[in-house]
Motif scaffolding. Structure first.
Motif, PDB file in Angstrom:
ATOM      1  N   LEU A   1     -26.529  49.166   9.461  1.00 22.44           N
ATOM      2  CA  LEU A   1     -27.034  50.525   9.578  1.00 22.44           C
ATOM      3  C   LEU A   1     -28.164  50.779   8.584  1.00 22.44           C
ATOM      4  O   LEU A   1     -29.154  51.450   8.909  1.00 22.44           O
ATOM      5  CB  LEU A   1     -25.895  51.527   9.355  1.00 22.44           C
TER       6      LEU A   1
ATOM      7  N   GLN B   1     -31.499  49.714   9.796  1.00 18.57           N
ATOM      8  CA  GLN B   1     -32.047  50.427  10.941  1.00 18.57           C
ATOM      9  C   GLN B   1     -32.789  51.712  10.549  1.00 18.57           C
ATOM     10  O   GLN B   1     -33.153  52.501  11.433  1.00 18.57           O
ATOM     11  CB  GLN B   1     -30.922  50.784  11.931  1.00 18.57           C
TER      12      GLN B   1
ATOM     13  N   ARG C   1     -35.734  54.271  12.335  1.00 19.96           N
ATOM     14  CA  ARG C   1     -35.669  54.091  13.789  1.00 19.96           C
ATOM     15  C   ARG C   1     -35.012  55.319  14.409  1.00 19.96           C
ATOM     16  O   ARG C   1     -34.206  55.997  13.764  1.00 19.96           O
ATOM     17  CB  ARG C   1     -34.856  52.845  14.157  1.00 19.96           C
TER      18      ARG C   1
ATOM     19  N   TRP D   1     -32.349  57.475  16.060  1.00 19.39           N
ATOM     20  CA  TRP D   1     -30.906  57.267  16.017  1.00 19.39           C
ATOM     21  C   TRP D   1     -30.351  56.981  17.410  1.00 19.39           C
ATOM     22  O   TRP D   1     -29.387  56.211  17.546  1.00 19.39           O
ATOM     23  CB  TRP D   1     -30.212  58.484  15.430  1.00 19.39           C
ATOM     24  N   ASP D   2     -30.934  57.552  18.458  1.00 15.90           N
ATOM     25  CA  ASP D   2     -30.443  57.301  19.814  1.00 15.90           C
ATOM     26  C   ASP D   2     -30.514  55.812  20.150  1.00 15.90           C
ATOM     27  O   ASP D   2     -29.594  55.258  20.771  1.00 15.90           O
ATOM     28  CB  ASP D   2     -31.248  58.114  20.829  1.00 15.90           C
TER      29      ASP D   2
ATOM     30  N   VAL E   1     -30.569  53.329  17.911  1.00 21.18           N
ATOM     31  CA  VAL E   1     -29.612  52.631  17.042  1.00 21.18           C
ATOM     32  C   VAL E   1     -28.213  52.744  17.617  1.00 21.18           C
ATOM     33  O   VAL E   1     -27.463  51.755  17.680  1.00 21.18           O
ATOM     34  CB  VAL E   1     -29.667  53.212  15.615  1.00 21.18           C
ATOM     35  N   TYR E   2     -27.865  53.932  18.060  1.00 19.91           N
ATOM     36  CA  TYR E   2     -26.515  54.153  18.592  1.00 19.91           C
ATOM     37  C   TYR E   2     -26.321  53.389  19.897  1.00 19.91           C
ATOM     38  O   TYR E   2     -25.235  52.842  20.158  1.00 19.91           O
ATOM     39  CB  TYR E   2     -26.293  55.647  18.813  1.00 19.91           C
TER      40      TYR E   2
ATOM     41  N   VAL F   1     -23.153  57.527   8.063  1.00 23.53           N
ATOM     42  CA  VAL F   1     -24.320  58.251   8.568  1.00 23.53           C
ATOM     43  C   VAL F   1     -23.944  59.716   8.776  1.00 23.53           C
ATOM     44  O   VAL F   1     -22.950  60.017   9.452  1.00 23.53           O
ATOM     45  CB  VAL F   1     -24.829  57.651   9.901  1.00 23.53           C
TER      46      VAL F   1
ATOM     47  N   ARG G   1     -24.626  62.638  10.791  1.00 25.71           N
ATOM     48  CA  ARG G   1     -25.269  62.910  12.079  1.00 25.71           C
ATOM     49  C   ARG G   1     -25.348  64.400  12.399  1.00 25.71           C
ATOM     50  O   ARG G   1     -25.921  64.762  13.426  1.00 25.71           O
ATOM     51  CB  ARG G   1     -24.503  62.190  13.202  1.00 25.71           C
TER      52      ARG G   1
ATOM     53  N   VAL H   1     -29.367  61.538   9.890  1.00 28.01           N
ATOM     54  CA  VAL H   1     -30.248  61.685  11.041  1.00 28.01           C
ATOM     55  C   VAL H   1     -30.994  63.005  10.883  1.00 28.01           C
ATOM     56  O   VAL H   1     -30.381  64.064  10.791  1.00 28.01           O
ATOM     57  CB  VAL H   1     -29.449  61.684  12.354  1.00 28.01           C
TER      58      VAL H   1
ATOM     59  N   GLY I   1     -34.783  63.283  14.745  1.00 30.26           N
ATOM     60  CA  GLY I   1     -33.781  62.360  15.244  1.00 30.26           C
ATOM     61  C   GLY I   1     -33.923  60.959  14.682  1.00 30.26           C
ATOM     62  O   GLY I   1     -33.343  60.008  15.226  1.00 30.26           O
TER      63      GLY I   1
ATOM     64  N   LEU J   1     -33.314  58.041  11.854  1.00 25.63           N
ATOM     65  CA  LEU J   1     -32.347  57.661  10.822  1.00 25.63           C
ATOM     66  C   LEU J   1     -33.097  57.435   9.514  1.00 25.63           C
ATOM     67  O   LEU J   1     -33.998  56.595   9.437  1.00 25.63           O
ATOM     68  CB  LEU J   1     -31.608  56.387  11.236  1.00 25.63           C
TER      69      LEU J   1
END
Length: 254
Positions: free
Chosen positions: A59, A62, A65, A67-68, A70-71, A96, A98, A133, A138, A140
């Motif tokens: 994490l 990342q 980047r 977050w959508d 990454v998730y 994280v 969020r 986030v 949005g 990260l």
């Protein structure tokens, strides 16, 4: 993400289990009940033992980047249909934040991990948040204010040590506003019961009433100087300003 991330995180021997104390002997004795649960008589049942360090490191790599994305990548590497693997998603919020929000152009986050309600604090005051986030973009992001705060705290501790010299067990030198003082310390009595915990003594160096734990109780007309001692459970009973000759002789400092 590595393809075997689910195995790296989950597949580790579970903690606990086995026979603890006289658990098996008790279950086989006549004193036991007629109907026993599976865990009766065992002091330490088995518990989950995930290795979450690889997930945390991934994490952190990342950052910056969306977050959508990454998730989505995380979901593709871990099968949420598996009960054991789905448990990993419960730990994402441990790393994280969020649910950050914007208030007057400033990011606010939950006051603590276990509070899911409306209690929020500014990001600069959230030492427990490493990643968050951004509520507007949005993305990260790392909590750089957390690192700055820790650096400032470390600098303060370093400066406090530089302004302190331990002479013996109950004598220390402290520099306050450029002047050195010899401080004589005394130990707090041993804590016995709640009354001892509330016992207050006047600290002549800090200029306030202090308890055994070091908490300062400032009364009207008192001050609170940020002074720390090398030992715990002590307070200053006397102080004496040192002459320049004494300081030069000991420290070579004018």
């Amino acid at each position: 993400m590595r393809e075997d991330m689910d195995k790296v995180i989950v597949e580790r021997p579970r903690r606990g289990g086995g026979v603890q104390g006289d658990g098996r002997q008790w279950r086989n004795s006549r004193e036991r009940g007629s109907h026993l649960g599976m865990t009766q008589g065992y002091a330490h049942p088995k518990g989950l033992n995930e290795n979450l360090a690889p997930l945390k490191r991934w994490l952190h790599k990342q950052v910056h980047r969306p977050w959508d994305k990454v998730y989505a990548e995380l979901c593709s590497g871990i099968d949420r249909r598996s009960t054991v693997q789905a448990h990993i998603f419960q730990h994402i919020d441990d790393f994280v934040e969020r649910r950050a929000v914007l208030r007057d152009g400033e990011v606010w986050v939950r006051k603590s991990w276990w509070r899911s309600g409306g209690d929020r604090v500014p990001l600069r005051d959230a030492a427990h948040v490493e990643l968050f986030v951004h509520p507007a973009t949005g993305i990260l992001l790392p909590n750089r204010l957390r690192r700055k705060g820790r650096q400032q705290e470390a600098a303060k501790r370093k400066q406090a040590v530089a302004d302190r010299l331990v002479i013996d067990a109950f004598t220390e030198w402290h520099r306050v506003d450029g002047c050195w003082f010899e401080v004589r310390l005394a130990p707090f009595p041993e804590a016995q019961g709640d009354s001892a915990k509330q016992d207050k003594r006047f600290d002549v160096m800090r200029g306030c009433l202090v308890t055994r734990s070091g908490a300062c109780h400032v009364m009207p007309g008192m001050s609170n100087r940020p002074v720390t001692y090398a030992r715990s459970f002590v307070y200053a009973v006397a102080k004496r300003q040192l002459s320049r000759r004494e300081v030069r002789t000991r420290l070579g400092d004018g």
